[in-house]
Design an enzyme around this catalytic site. Structure first.
Site, short mmCIF file in Angstrom:
data_model
loop_
_atom_site.label_atom_id
_atom_site.label_comp_id
_atom_site.label_asym_id
_atom_site.label_seq_id
_atom_site.Cartn_x
_atom_site.Cartn_y
_atom_site.Cartn_z
CG HIS A 23 -4.79 0.73 0.27
ND1 HIS A 23 -4.03 -0.34 0.69
CD2 HIS A 23 -4.08 1.34 -0.70
CE1 HIS A 23 -2.89 -0.35 0.01
NE2 HIS A 23 -2.90 0.65 -0.85
CG HIS A 37 1.06 -1.33 -0.84
ND1 HIS A 37 1.58 -0.40 0.00
CD2 HIS A 37 0.17 -0.69 -1.63
CE1 HIS A 37 1.04 0.79 -0.27
NE2 HIS A 37 0.18 0.63 -1.24
#
Ligand SMILES: Nc1ncnc2c1ncn2[C@@H]1O[C@H](COP(=O)(O)OP(=O)(O)O)[C@@H](O)[C@H]1O
Ligand SMILES: Nc1ncnc2c1ncn2[C@@H]1O[C@H](COP(=O)(O)OP(=O)(O)O)[C@@H](O)[C@H]1O
Ligand SMILES: [Mg+2]
Ligand SMILES: [Mg+2]
Ligand SMILES: [Mg+2]
Ligand SMILES: [Mg+2]
Lengths: 212, 340, 340, 212
Positions: free
Chosen positions: B64, B226
């Protein structure tokens, strides 16, 4: 004969790691469909870490409880993710359940399975039917309890446990997820088996194949 | 596609990827970042942690970037616990990060609201509290697409991390006590809403396979950070139509009125060009302008990514004077510099 | 693939994309950017241009964001002329940008060394000089893969823009006269080397088609910033191997020795994750550390992109005291904040 | 008859814009192989801008030279890129060559083609054989000069010009680029026709089809 029980447990974890390696890609694919696609990876890292940690132990002197504790910490430190705390708590609870025991007789196996499933449940706050690994561990532990109560033979005990686990994993495909990443999917999770349930069934199958 | 062919990445052995990334991050920002502890997973601010200051620990899985270690630095987070790709850091990583930033008055831990993160940070907190360190945590839950408002506590944390971290970091930097830093982080979390859209999958370095499939002309509305499925899959629409859907969902809950202020973040998920992000921001601003809502501050870029996923998210935080002052408070981190 | 299927982008009508992007950029950074003139293509710094200061105009095609308008702001560029995607701005765009920043002591124009940019900036300079504005230009030519050193003046400009713009902007901000700003920009250009690698194509918003094809397991070494072919196509290698090839080519020319200083930029082309960029930086640093070369400053991220191309470039600038001081001079722009 | 010549030129630019629209994708593909893939787009934007600019003119009163100047500015402002300055300079030079002329006879056409090619050459500093649009415009202008010297008929003049242009475009596939983006490709540019040369041939073909 604490060496033997500790060794058996260590062998059990080796077998679990092998089966996870074999299923790794499949588990990640299942997780890709309803989660983030890493379940095979986290389980692989976790069980490799467990076997590494156990390799560092002296199994001549270690108790089964020691093996379980070491497995718990090894798994947790290496994995994180959802499965780290869940399995680590399950294995720790199993270490307590095995504490003071030297043999892995069927009642010990029942207590181990029960402790693992309770640890997972208490840590993850999930319930049966939530479409998680619990849908495998809980029925497997229940089957073990019934099997001991009915005085089943070792092969019959493990067959009952394995069947309960397999049925539980298959049933997750018909459930709507309410816990974990898949929970946001709701109806769209229908038709997909839960990766954590499938890996749990594979682990139990690996244990059953050893018939400890 | 050939089953053997993996998606292309500029990496070495996948099992070393996190250690190598951290080596690179700390090497590139030696004035801001250092590593502390045994596990190599606690990235700590060179300046920041100090006695009498509440420590701010952020964390989560990797993939991320710049979240989470990119937000470590003076005025923002004091440390980040860095997990594997898309996997929460373990309690030992988190404990190391917290110990490194404990200034004797407690630690606030901030992370996205995912089962894995909640479980690991909770286990870490148990361990820290046994060691006498006071711990509070706030799980960021800004993704309106991930659960209805009645079940807000189940919502995922996506790019809203940005505002919650910033505000908590500023409060701690200003010397606020533990309970107040926690309350302000929670207030920021309550005032923040996000929603995203994904156009293409990403692939984990270990599997090298796209983590979901999507049609050549489709998008997934409400996709998670995700690649978790969102609320709907549909044909790709124009930037304005997509932005309107995201903005409608956000404004439907935030209830901002003319004269009120928000801050806006248009966030790229990894493979979306800045042209697209600015085109989206333009539409967000048109919508807010039409309502008479003031945009106090805005950021457009990659602030919480999903590896190389294509897509974007829109985040808004409704500001009162307190939150605004904290947002404006200076900070200096690899991913965000505020103030002069 | 179906010929009808276009690559997915979050855009509206392709013919409006530049106007909409500029609206978004200026709207997102109203404290730093504004638009001046008739064409809508001159993005000018809110703070920056002033009487008696050399004006800095940068520019080039779009699709390289944050280049070029992202570098507009106090201490860096005073204006950017914004072209269509992968097309130089026209002389009228450039003239508008230059007029907006002319402080009476001349304008330095900086752009990547491409035929289109050279021709358009040259025509703009002719027009400006007729209007009595003194103009100098420096075409950045840092891509070692694009021509041998004997023909350095033919080399393309890629991420090296970053260092040349920064140094010229600082010199102008410090009040240096026209000839000196030009000389310092040229010195920065002479001291800068880059080389890149591409893993996947990008697609122009108008065509919606990948602008080149590349095998599922291949990379193009030396790829240009618009997907122009590089020097070699080969099987994908590890990050360390690829980085070594880039670093070898750069160091082969820069001739830095132990004790000397460089600044490093690891630049993502659009779709490459920050994990990968940091893994690459890590290797660059290992190499420089081994030589005893000091990394004075480093940046890792997207600073000169090719839409959503996957790939990265490495840039180094060899620093003397003068260049280093200019690199450290404060600036505040959407893409880069230096100093406090 | 200045109206007629100005109208003819305006029609000529319309035809050029049409042919570019038809070839747009093909031109971008050619550019993708050795350049940055936008040549069809830039030419399309440029010639659309030219027709828009010409639509704003009063062709009753405009001279051919005015039309050329307006086309030059319209193209340049809209396009930038490499082609903007090249064609704008070519058209401006043509405006000078046509200055004071009212008819588009063959000598005027020859002078127009020559002026365009010289403008492109002077602006871009390329030479014949460099694998650019010049490899079309120069031979086309030369063919026009020879045709006028040999007193060829109007159809024969344009046939000679068109053939020279087509041959020039085809020949670029056998050249190694030394100017523009493709120059960095060197040997790897062999076998690919130059997009700017191909579009130039298409433009000349469009003009020839009108036989002005
Ligand atoms: N609260 C919970 N209780 C029990 N099991 C859970 C819970 N949440 C998730 N799981 C299990 O974890 C699995 C996902 O594990 P994994 O993919 O390794 O972690 P992550 O979700 O962090 O990526 C799910 O398939 C599910 O079986
Ligand atoms: N110096 C030059 N002289 C003449 N023509 C050139 C020169 N450089 C490039 N060209 C022409 O320009 C064409 C490319 O145009 P285009 O793709 O529109 O611009 P860009 O290269 O800026 O993307 C080439 O195919 C070539 O024919
Ligand atoms: Mg998972
Ligand atoms: Mg995960
Ligand atoms: Mg171009
Ligand atoms: Mg081109």
């Amino acid at each position: 004969m604490s060496e033997i029980a500790a060794r058996t447990l260590a062998r059990m974890f080796e077998r679990m790691s092998e089966v996870i390696e074999a299923e790794k890609d499949h588990l990640s694919e299942l997780d890709g469909a309803i989660g983030d696609g890493d379940h095979g990876i986290t389980m692989s890292i976790g069980f490799k870490a467990v076997t590494t940690a156990l390799a560092g132990m002296n199994l001549e002197t270690a108790s089964p409880s020691d093996v379980m504790s070491t497995a718990a910490s090894g798994f947790l430190d290496a994995v994180g993710a959802s499965t780290g705390p869940l399995y680590a708590t399950g294995f720790r609870r199993a270490a307590q359940a095995l504490s003071g025991r030297d043999t892995l007789d069927l009642p010990a196996c029942r207590d181990m399975l029960t402790a693992i499933s309770e640890g997972i449940r208490d840590r993850g706050k999930a319930q049966r039917g939530d479409k998680t690994m619990l849908d495998v561990w809980l029925p497997a532990a229940e089957a073990a309890t019934v099997a001991v109560a009915n005085n089943l033979s070792r092969p019959a005990f493990w067959e009952a446990v394995e069947t309960a686990a397999e049925n539980g994993a298959a049933a997750t495909a018909t459930m709507i997820a309410t816990k974990g990443r898949a929970a946001r999917l709701r109806e769209r999770s229908l038709g997909h088996a839960d990766p954590g349930a499938v890996s749990a069934a594979a682990l139990i199958k690996a244990i059953a194949s050893l018939q400890p | 596609m050939n089953q053997e062919v993996k998606t292309k990445k500029l990496i070495n052995a996948p099992e070393n990827i996190i250690a190598e990334m951290i080596e690179g991050m700390v090497g590139a920002h030696p004035d801001m970042l250092r590593v502390e502890g045994e596990t190599g997973r606690a990235v700590v601010a060179v300046e920041g942690p100090r006695d009498g200051k509440v420590g701010i620990v952020v964390g989560g899985g990797s993939g991320h970037e710049p979240a989470f270690a990119g937000y470590v630095g003076r005025g923002l987070a004091d440390a980040a616990a860095v997990g594997n790709v898309f996997a929460s850091p373990s309690p030992s990583h988190i404990v190391e990060a917290a110990r490194a930033v404990d200034g004797g008055v407690g630690v606030v831990m901030l992370y996205g609201n995912y089962t894995g993160d909640v479980l690991n940070f909770t286990m870490a907190a148990e361990e820290l509290e046994q060691a006498g360190i006071a711990v509070r945590h706030v799980a960021v839950a800004d993704d309106v697409a991930s659960a209805p408002i009645e079940r807000k506590s189940e919502r995922r944390g996506i790019a809203g991390d940005f505002f919650v971290f910033k505000i908590a970091g500023a409060a701690a930097d200003l010397g606020e006590p533990l309970a107040r830093v926690e309350a302000l982080a929670q207030a920021a979390n309550d005032a923040t809403r996000s929603m995203g859209v994904a156009l293409s999958p990403c692939s984990l370095p270990q599997t090298g396979k796209p983590n979901f499939t999507i049609g050549d002309d489709e998008m997934e509305i409400g996709m998670g950070l995700h690649g978790e499925p969102g609320i709907r899959r549909q044909k790709l629409a124009t930037a304005d139509e997509v932005t309107d859907e995201l903005v409608d969902a956000i404004l439907g809950e935030l209830q901002v009125e003319a004269g009120q202020r928000v801050a806006v973040l248009v966030n790229g998920l990894g493979a979306t060009s800045q042209i697209e992000l600015y085109v989206i921001f333009r539409r967000v601003k048109q919508r807010l302008d039409a309502l008479g809502v003031e945009i106090h501050a805005s950021w457009v870029g990659e602030y919480a990514t999903s590896l190389e996923m294509a897509g974007a998210s829109v985040t808004m935080i409704k500001l009162d004077d307190t939150l605004q002052a904290l947002l404006d408070h200076p900070c200096r981190t690899p991913a965000l510099v505020v103030g002069t």
